[in-house]
Design a protein around this motif. Structure first.
Motif, PDB file in Angstrom:
ATOM      1  N   TYR A  32     109.890  73.663  45.408  1.00 55.77           N
ATOM      2  CA  TYR A  32     110.656  73.529  44.166  1.00 55.77           C
ATOM      3  C   TYR A  32     110.799  72.041  43.816  1.00 55.77           C
ATOM      4  CZ  TYR A  32     111.774  78.424  44.886  1.00 55.77           C
ATOM      5  OH  TYR A  32     111.674  79.780  45.072  1.00 55.77           O
TER       6      TYR A  32
ATOM      7  N   PHE B  96     104.266  77.836  44.443  1.00 55.41           N
ATOM      8  CA  PHE B  96     105.012  77.244  43.334  1.00 55.41           C
ATOM      9  C   PHE B  96     105.231  78.335  42.289  1.00 55.41           C
ATOM     10  CE2 PHE B  96     102.212  74.180  45.285  1.00 55.41           C
ATOM     11  CZ  PHE B  96     102.934  73.010  45.384  1.00 55.41           C
TER      12      PHE B  96
ATOM     13  N   GLU C 140     107.856  78.043  49.913  1.00 53.81           N
ATOM     14  CA  GLU C 140     107.937  77.869  48.463  1.00 53.81           C
ATOM     15  C   GLU C 140     108.428  76.453  48.180  1.00 53.81           C
ATOM     16  OE1 GLU C 140     109.479  80.787  45.915  1.00 53.81           O
ATOM     17  OE2 GLU C 140     108.663  82.494  47.028  1.00 53.81           O
TER      18      GLU C 140
ATOM     19  N   SER D 119     102.439  81.736  38.737  1.00 63.04           N
ATOM     20  CA  SER D 119     102.652  81.287  40.112  1.00 63.04           C
ATOM     21  C   SER D 119     101.388  80.621  40.639  1.00 63.04           C
ATOM     22  CB  SER D 119     103.020  82.464  41.019  1.00 63.04           C
ATOM     23  OG  SER D 119     104.251  83.042  40.642  1.00 63.04           O
TER      24      SER D 119
ATOM     25  N   GLN E  42     105.028  77.784  36.751  1.00 66.09           N
ATOM     26  CA  GLN E  42     104.219  76.615  36.420  1.00 66.09           C
ATOM     27  C   GLN E  42     103.405  76.872  35.146  1.00 66.09           C
ATOM     28  OE1 GLN E  42     104.311  73.674  38.163  1.00 66.09           O
ATOM     29  NE2 GLN E  42     105.924  74.621  39.419  1.00 66.09           N
TER      30      GLN E  42
ATOM     31  N   VAL F 273     104.066  66.897  49.069  1.00 65.35           N
ATOM     32  CA  VAL F 273     103.374  68.172  48.878  1.00 65.35           C
ATOM     33  C   VAL F 273     102.285  68.320  49.934  1.00 65.35           C
ATOM     34  CG1 VAL F 273     101.838  69.451  47.337  1.00 65.35           C
ATOM     35  CG2 VAL F 273     103.922  68.411  46.424  1.00 65.35           C
TER      36      VAL F 273
END
Length: 278
Positions: free
Chosen positions: A20, A48, A18, A240, A51, A36
């Motif tokens: 952040y 993520f 995950e 997500s 969003q 990323v």
């Protein structure tokens, strides 16, 4: 790996993390983009939460990683956005796309590099999870004689196995049903690692073998790919995002939420022709 502009929390030691500290609705700076990208290479699939992305922002995020792919035969819901694949299920759905382990559109001569799925509506109580499996580990854990045999084999991938799209693809002219022949073991163009590249969704057969031999070998590989120790499970929440590398991971969408709704958009990033380098 050390990150400065994002926080990376691994989901399992094998696959998945995950991310952040990123707002995907805004353009990524060069350092954040690189981190990323590096997190994706390290973890094969990244997630993520919380969003907010418009269709244009979703496409722009995908384009940072390469040209966007247009699915060869899935329905086009938004004619002005042919790159957007709508992911939808409701009380009228008898099945959903992705219920078998697969790498997206591996039947293309140049299969996609990666896919970015953004779900805005999800089933209650954690239904509709997506499983992801590490194809590096699937290859690494095979015995040496099996590895040696696979290194010289190719597999035929064909969209004829993806019946969902053949049924749904009725809304445009010049629909294509592609097929490709790819190495059973592909070398990742960035990491240089070897990964299994056959899947239940699109692989037809291994042309170097007799049919009964091909069927038996592929079934063994499919079952091996489904080993739980290679997997992580992502429980979706509204807004997500999951971004997976189709060159090194496979995924499987659970349809365990009937008659509830699940809705979102996916963009897919173009890839290149698979190769094997020993």
């Amino acid at each position: 790996m050390a990150y400065q502009s994002i926080e990376v929390r691994k989901v399992t030691p094998t696959i998945g993390a995950e991310i952040y500290g990123v707002d995907l609705g805004k353009p990524l700076g060069n350092q954040q983009f690189q981190e990323v990208h590096d997190a994706l290479m390290e973890n094969l699939v990244i997630f993520f939460r919380d969003q907010k992305m418009s269709i244009e922002q979703h496409k722009e995020f995908g384009r940072r990683f390469g040209p966007l792919h247009v699915h060869p035969n899935a329905p086009i819901t938004f004619p002005e956005h042919p790159e957007i694949l709508v992911i939808k299920a409701d009380e009228n759905s008898k099945r959903v796309a992705g219920e078998e382990w697969h790498s997206d559109v591996s039947c293309d001569p140049e299969p996609p590099m990666g896919s970015i799925l953004y779900l805005t509506e999800v089933p209650p109580d954690g239904g509709g999870a997506t499983l992801f499996a590490n194809m590096y580990r699937a290859y690494e854990t095979l015995s040496a004689p099996i590895k040696e045999m696979l290194n010289d084999l190719t597999a035929l991938h064909d969209s004829s196995k993806a019946h969902y799209y053949r049924v749904k693809a009725t809304d445009r002219d010049n629909i294509q049903f592609p097929n490709g022949e790819h190495p059973v073991v592909r070398t990742h163009p960035v990491t240089g690692k070897q990964a299994l590249f056959v899947n239940r969704g699109f692989t037809l057969r291994i042309p170097q073998l007799r049919k009964n031999e091909s069927d038996a070998l592929l079934e063994m590989l499919y079952r091996h790919i489904e080993t739980p120790e290679f997997q992580c499970r992502f429980h979706w929440q509204p807004n997500s995002v999951a971004f997976w590398d189709n060159r090194s991971a496979q995924h499987h969408a659970l349809f365990d939420y009937y008659p509830h709704k699940r809705y979102g958009h996916r963009v897919t990033i173009c890839g290149d022709k698979p190769f094997h380098r020993a």
